[in-house]
Design a protein around this motif. Structure first.
Motif, PDB file in Angstrom:
ATOM      1  N   ALA A  47       0.818  -1.207   0.000  1.00 55.02           N
ATOM      2  CA  ALA A  47       0.000   0.000   0.000  1.00 55.02           C
ATOM      3  C   ALA A  47       0.855   1.261   0.000  1.00 55.02           C
ATOM      4  O   ALA A  47       0.367   2.352  -0.328  1.00 55.02           O
ATOM      5  N   HIS A  48       2.119   1.142   0.376  1.00 57.30           N
ATOM      6  CA  HIS A  48       3.014   2.296   0.441  1.00 57.30           C
ATOM      7  C   HIS A  48       4.234   2.065  -0.445  1.00 57.30           C
ATOM      8  O   HIS A  48       5.358   2.372  -0.068  1.00 57.30           O
ATOM      9  N   SER A  49       3.974   1.558  -1.626  1.00 58.65           N
ATOM     10  CA  SER A  49       5.077   1.200  -2.525  1.00 58.65           C
ATOM     11  C   SER A  49       5.871   2.405  -3.005  1.00 58.65           C
ATOM     12  O   SER A  49       7.017   2.267  -3.428  1.00 58.65           O
ATOM     13  N   THR A  50       5.269   3.615  -2.930  1.00 62.39           N
ATOM     14  CA  THR A  50       5.988   4.806  -3.397  1.00 62.39           C
ATOM     15  C   THR A  50       6.632   5.581  -2.247  1.00 62.39           C
ATOM     16  O   THR A  50       7.170   6.673  -2.455  1.00 62.39           O
ATOM     17  N   ALA A  51       6.561   5.042  -1.045  1.00 60.35           N
ATOM     18  CA  ALA A  51       7.095   5.753   0.123  1.00 60.35           C
ATOM     19  C   ALA A  51       8.591   5.956  -0.005  1.00 60.35           C
ATOM     20  O   ALA A  51       9.325   5.080  -0.480  1.00 60.35           O
ATOM     21  N   THR A  52       9.037   7.133   0.445  1.00 60.97           N
ATOM     22  CA  THR A  52      10.480   7.410   0.472  1.00 60.97           C
ATOM     23  C   THR A  52      11.023   7.468   1.902  1.00 60.97           C
ATOM     24  O   THR A  52      12.228   7.377   2.110  1.00 60.97           O
ATOM     25  N   ASP A  53      10.118   7.668   2.887  1.00 59.68           N
ATOM     26  CA  ASP A  53      10.521   7.750   4.297  1.00 59.68           C
ATOM     27  C   ASP A  53       9.565   6.882   5.096  1.00 59.68           C
ATOM     28  O   ASP A  53       8.381   7.189   5.206  1.00 59.68           O
ATOM     29  N   LEU A  54      10.084   5.788   5.650  1.00 56.28           N
ATOM     30  CA  LEU A  54       9.220   4.789   6.267  1.00 56.28           C
ATOM     31  C   LEU A  54       9.740   4.416   7.653  1.00 56.28           C
ATOM     32  O   LEU A  54      10.936   4.174   7.838  1.00 56.28           O
ATOM     33  N   THR A  55       8.826   4.391   8.634  1.00 58.88           N
ATOM     34  CA  THR A  55       9.132   3.933   9.990  1.00 58.88           C
ATOM     35  C   THR A  55       8.304   2.686  10.259  1.00 58.88           C
ATOM     36  O   THR A  55       7.076   2.701  10.078  1.00 58.88           O
ATOM     37  N   ILE A  56       8.974   1.626  10.684  1.00 61.74           N
ATOM     38  CA  ILE A  56       8.294   0.354  10.945  1.00 61.74           C
ATOM     39  C   ILE A  56       8.460   0.008  12.421  1.00 61.74           C
ATOM     40  O   ILE A  56       9.576   0.017  12.951  1.00 61.74           O
ATOM     41  N   LYS A  57       7.328  -0.297  13.074  1.00 59.69           N
ATOM     42  CA  LYS A  57       7.329  -0.676  14.479  1.00 59.69           C
ATOM     43  C   LYS A  57       6.696  -2.052  14.648  1.00 59.69           C
ATOM     44  O   LYS A  57       5.940  -2.513  13.782  1.00 59.69           O
ATOM     45  N   GLY A  58       6.998  -2.702  15.758  1.00 57.25           N
ATOM     46  CA  GLY A  58       6.359  -3.972  16.067  1.00 57.25           C
ATOM     47  C   GLY A  58       7.244  -5.177  15.768  1.00 57.25           C
ATOM     48  O   GLY A  58       8.474  -5.102  15.756  1.00 57.25           O
ATOM     49  N   LYS A  59       6.596  -6.316  15.496  1.00 54.68           N
ATOM     50  CA  LYS A  59       7.281  -7.590  15.282  1.00 54.68           C
ATOM     51  C   LYS A  59       7.445  -7.858  13.780  1.00 54.68           C
ATOM     52  O   LYS A  59       6.470  -7.806  13.031  1.00 54.68           O
ATOM     53  N   ILE A  60       8.678  -8.143  13.328  1.00 49.80           N
ATOM     54  CA  ILE A  60       8.924  -8.487  11.926  1.00 49.80           C
ATOM     55  C   ILE A  60       9.832  -9.712  11.875  1.00 49.80           C
ATOM     56  O   ILE A  60      10.442 -10.104  12.877  1.00 49.80           O
ATOM     57  N   ASN A  61       9.909 -10.324  10.676  1.00 51.91           N
ATOM     58  CA  ASN A  61      10.849 -11.434  10.477  1.00 51.91           C
ATOM     59  C   ASN A  61      11.393 -11.373   9.049  1.00 51.91           C
ATOM     60  O   ASN A  61      11.198 -10.373   8.337  1.00 51.91           O
ATOM     61  N   GLN A  62      12.060 -12.436   8.624  1.00 55.98           N
ATOM     62  CA  GLN A  62      12.690 -12.471   7.310  1.00 55.98           C
ATOM     63  C   GLN A  62      11.679 -12.228   6.195  1.00 55.98           C
ATOM     64  O   GLN A  62      11.981 -11.538   5.216  1.00 55.98           O
ATOM     65  N   ILE A  63      10.473 -12.766   6.322  1.00 55.36           N
ATOM     66  CA  ILE A  63       9.444 -12.586   5.293  1.00 55.36           C
ATOM     67  C   ILE A  63       9.105 -11.097   5.146  1.00 55.36           C
ATOM     68  O   ILE A  63       8.988 -10.580   4.030  1.00 55.36           O
ATOM     69  N   ASP A  64       8.946 -10.394   6.265  1.00 52.52           N
ATOM     70  CA  ASP A  64       8.627  -8.963   6.214  1.00 52.52           C
ATOM     71  C   ASP A  64       9.748  -8.173   5.542  1.00 52.52           C
ATOM     72  O   ASP A  64       9.490  -7.270   4.739  1.00 52.52           O
ATOM     73  N   LEU A  65      11.002  -8.505   5.864  1.00 54.60           N
ATOM     74  CA  LEU A  65      12.120  -7.779   5.267  1.00 54.60           C
ATOM     75  C   LEU A  65      12.176  -7.994   3.760  1.00 54.60           C
ATOM     76  O   LEU A  65      12.457  -7.062   2.992  1.00 54.60           O
ATOM     77  N   LEU A  66      11.893  -9.221   3.315  1.00 56.80           N
ATOM     78  CA  LEU A  66      11.884  -9.509   1.877  1.00 56.80           C
ATOM     79  C   LEU A  66      10.739  -8.784   1.180  1.00 56.80           C
ATOM     80  O   LEU A  66      10.905  -8.237   0.078  1.00 56.80           O
ATOM     81  N   GLU A  67       9.558  -8.783   1.805  1.00 55.68           N
ATOM     82  CA  GLU A  67       8.411  -8.091   1.215  1.00 55.68           C
ATOM     83  C   GLU A  67       8.656  -6.580   1.176  1.00 55.68           C
ATOM     84  O   GLU A  67       8.276  -5.895   0.225  1.00 55.68           O
ATOM     85  N   LEU A  68       9.263  -6.045   2.221  1.00 54.09           N
ATOM     86  CA  LEU A  68       9.612  -4.631   2.244  1.00 54.09           C
ATOM     87  C   LEU A  68      10.546  -4.298   1.088  1.00 54.09           C
ATOM     88  O   LEU A  68      10.345  -3.312   0.366  1.00 54.09           O
ATOM     89  N   HIS A  69      11.565  -5.125   0.893  1.00 54.57           N
ATOM     90  CA  HIS A  69      12.542  -4.906  -0.175  1.00 54.57           C
ATOM     91  C   HIS A  69      11.887  -4.976  -1.543  1.00 54.57           C
ATOM     92  O   HIS A  69      12.201  -4.200  -2.456  1.00 54.57           O
TER      93      HIS A  69
END
Length: 651
Positions: A47-69
């Motif tokens: 939903a924020h694919s065009t974001a240039t400045d992003l703050t992420i809070k909470g619980k993440i794992n390898q899947i989240d990092l790959l999806e973020l990338h």
């Protein structure tokens, strides 16, 4: 917050000519994403694919990092400081990713410039941030040194990337292997800007509870306010938000300019003051005052709450102040406090030479399991209503509007559940005198009150209360009468020469024998002209003797659970029961002729002993007070003794 960018005309024209050649890039606001369950962030990243400045809070794992990338390829700044990396096992590749470890998921991020890693990060894998050509800074906010066994950025990037770490760890990181940690600079993390007004205290607001007004004056009240400036900033402007009676829809703002409160200084008495616009009536209100901005910066310094009432200046003071004293005669501490308060009261009355200014009654009883049980059973409801749990305690006019004998404190008013108008008696005579009585004669009166009595053919005693409400009092309110039958004790006298008061034993003065009305009071029917007459049921006095008993009466308004501050006695009066009272043959001589004044067609007397009984035109037509126009009138006055007097008044 939406940002607005202003361009001057020349720059604006230049951009119109060149926008087709050079892209215009404006810094975007940061976007914040919170992930409550690791591995579920894909949809938010998409939903924020065009974001240039992003703050992420909470619980993440390898899947989240790959999806973020995969989704956020335009990221320039990524803040993971409040994210926690959880462990993850890839069942297809049989690779285990450790908790609090940065994998290679973020490598090959072409636009990434600033990266803030989690506070909980323990380790970084080799090549974790390679192929990030624009990377300029990495921040490691954790409180311990992060482990990295191999180079995790491109070797050629070491010379331009700055590493930010906690100040206490700067030297530790500099000691690490240069092949891994050989960044251009290792610097302490920049401190976030602190509150420029940290140390500023909104001490309080001060002012009268009663505000005199004259006809045509603006609806305003006046308060002095106090700030302690413990900050390093000079305070020049203060903006207040204020509202009334727990109704925040009435909110208004008031800005005070040119304050000039220097850093480290405190306001002096009356150094700063403000005028608040208030409802255009003479009802009881609470005003809530909260400073919301200093020098235009939003602050949260709490709020203060004060009761207030406006009244017309032509009204006189209350005739008598009602004191209800709760006493345990079997408790020595209670008796000592009882004598202290009597000493203070009698001293004041003696010094001011106003011996009839206070109506004093004593309600004896015992405290059992933090509950006061009075000797007169029907008064138990009164003790419970006002939460009397210990003695000695004093109620002064039952009036929250008065600061001398009742609670006038913003915390008690805000927490209405702990409201009580009882005052714990001090251990020092000076404290009692100063706190209770030094200004206690200035309470405003909002009605007159006269006590009449006669013996019935059945040899019972019938009581009649008469009076007139002031123009300020809302005549639709549920006003009530409270009447006590008490022993008529003669109080100890004040020795003016030695300034002492002598007691004889443990006598109890003006002891309540019975309540002639229910504890909740008897409703009063108010006539259109503001007058009232209340006849109470006849009662017996088998052992009657002249001056053995006394009647103490008060007209009061009982506050509600939502508005306890509306509790107040409007007027009190007392008289001994003797044959003169019963036969209406009082020998009291009328006072000196009172003067009259008027406000908005309403006549007033300057004495609370005289009331305006009737008003006639020169033709003999009776006129309602409050409807007078220019002309000459015949005014009949009624004295509290029963005497009458007639005056001519020209309006």
């Amino acid at each position: 917050m939406k940002r607005t960018y202003l361009l001057n005309a020349l720059v604006h024209s230049f951009l119109l000519l060149t926008v087709g050649i050079f892209p215009l890039t404006l810094k975007a606001d940061p976007i914040e994403i919170t992930i409550t369950e690791a591995g579920t962030g894909a949809s938010q990243f998409a939903a924020h694919s065009t974001a240039t400045d992003l703050t992420i809070k909470g619980k993440i794992n390898q899947i989240d990092l790959l999806e973020l990338h995969a989704n956020c390829r335009k990221l320039q700044r990524l803040n993971l400081s409040n994210a926690e990396i959880e462990a993850y096992s890839d069942e297809e590749s049989y690779i285990d990713y450790n908790a609090n470890e940065l994998s290679t998921a973020l490598s090959n991020s072409p636009e990434l410039v600033d990266l803030i890693l989690p506070k909980t990060l323990n380790s970084i894998l080799a090549k974790a941030l390679q192929k990030c050509p624009k990377l300029e800074s990495i921040t490691l906010p954790g409180e311990k040194v992060v482990t990295a066994k191999s180079l995790f950025v491109d070797k050629k990037s070491l010379a331009k990337i700055k590493l930010y770490v906690p100040e206490a760890l700067v030297e530790e990181y500099k000691k690490q292997s240069k092949t891994v940690w050989g960044f251009s600079e290792i610097l302490p993390i920049k401190q976030e800007p602190t509150d420029p007004f940290a140390g500023v205290e909104f001490e309080n607001i001060y002012g009268p509870n009663y505000f005199p007004i004259t006809e045509g004056e603006p609806s305003r009240v006046f308060y002095a306010f106090f700030f302690n400036n413990g900050s390093k900033q000079q305070i020049d402007r203060i903006e207040f938000t204020y509202w009334f009676d727990f109704d925040e829809s009435t909110k208004k703002t008031l800005e005070i300019k040119e304050v000039q409160l220097l850093p480290g200084s405190n306001m002096n008495d009356m150094q700063q003051a403000c005028i608040f616009s208030v409802p255009d009536d003479t009802e009881l209100h609470l005003i809530h005052v909260k400073p919301t901005k200093l020098n235009g910066e939003t602050v949260d310094l709490g709020e203060r709450v004060r009761p207030y009432r406006r009244y017309h200046v032509a009204h006189g003071p209350i005739r008598q102040h009602q004191m209800e004293f709760f006493l345990d005669p079997n408790d020595n501490t209670s008796m000592e406090g009882y004598k202290r308060i009597l000493t203070s009261m009698i001293t004041l009355l003696g010094k001011t030479q106003k011996p009839d200014k206070i109506t004093f009654v004593t309600i004896p009883g015992q405290v059992r399991s933090e509950k006061f049980i009075p000797e007169v059973p029907e008064l138990e409801a009164l003790a419970q209503q006002y939460r009397i749990t210990s003695t000695p305690l004093l109620m002064y006019n039952r009036n929250l509007m008065n600061p001398y004998g009742t609670l006038n404190n913003d915390k008690e008013l805000a927490d209405r559940s702990i409201y009580t108008p009882a005052l714990r008696v001090s251990t020092k005579l000076e404290d009692i005198h100063s706190y209770l009585f030094s200004n206690g004669f200035h309470t405003r009166a909002f009605t007159t009150l006269n006590i009449g009595m006669e013996r019935t053919p059945e040899q019972q005693f019938a009581l009649r209360l008469t009076g007139t409400l002031s123009v300020d009092e809302n005549r639709k309110n549920d006003l009530r009468a409270q009447v006590y039958l008490v022993e008529n004790s003669e109080l100890p006298t004040f020795d003016r020469e030695n300034e002492t008061v002598e007691f004889k034993g443990n006598a109890i003065y003006n002891k309540v024998i019975k309540s002639l009305t229910p504890i909740q009071g008897t409703p009063i029917s108010i006539q259109q002209d503001g007058s009232f007459t209340l006849d109470l049921p006849a009662f017996e006095l088998k052992d009657f003797a002249d001056n053995k008993y006394r009647i103490t009466a008060s007209i009061f308004r009982q506050g509600t659970a939502e508005k306890p501050y509306q509790t107040s006695i409007l007027q009190s009066a007392t008289t001994a029961i003797d044959e003169a009272l019963l036969t209406h043959n009082s020998k009291v001589q009328p006072m000196e002729e009172p003067s009259l004044s008027h406000v908005a067609g309403t006549l007033y007397t300057d004495s609370m002993e005289w009331t305006i009984h009737r008003i006639y035109t020169l033709r003999g037509e009776q006129i309602d007070n409050g409807t007078l126009t220019l002309g000459c009138y015949i005014v009949q006055l009624l004295h509290s003794s029963g005497a009458t007097q007639t005056l001519k008044y020209i309006l």
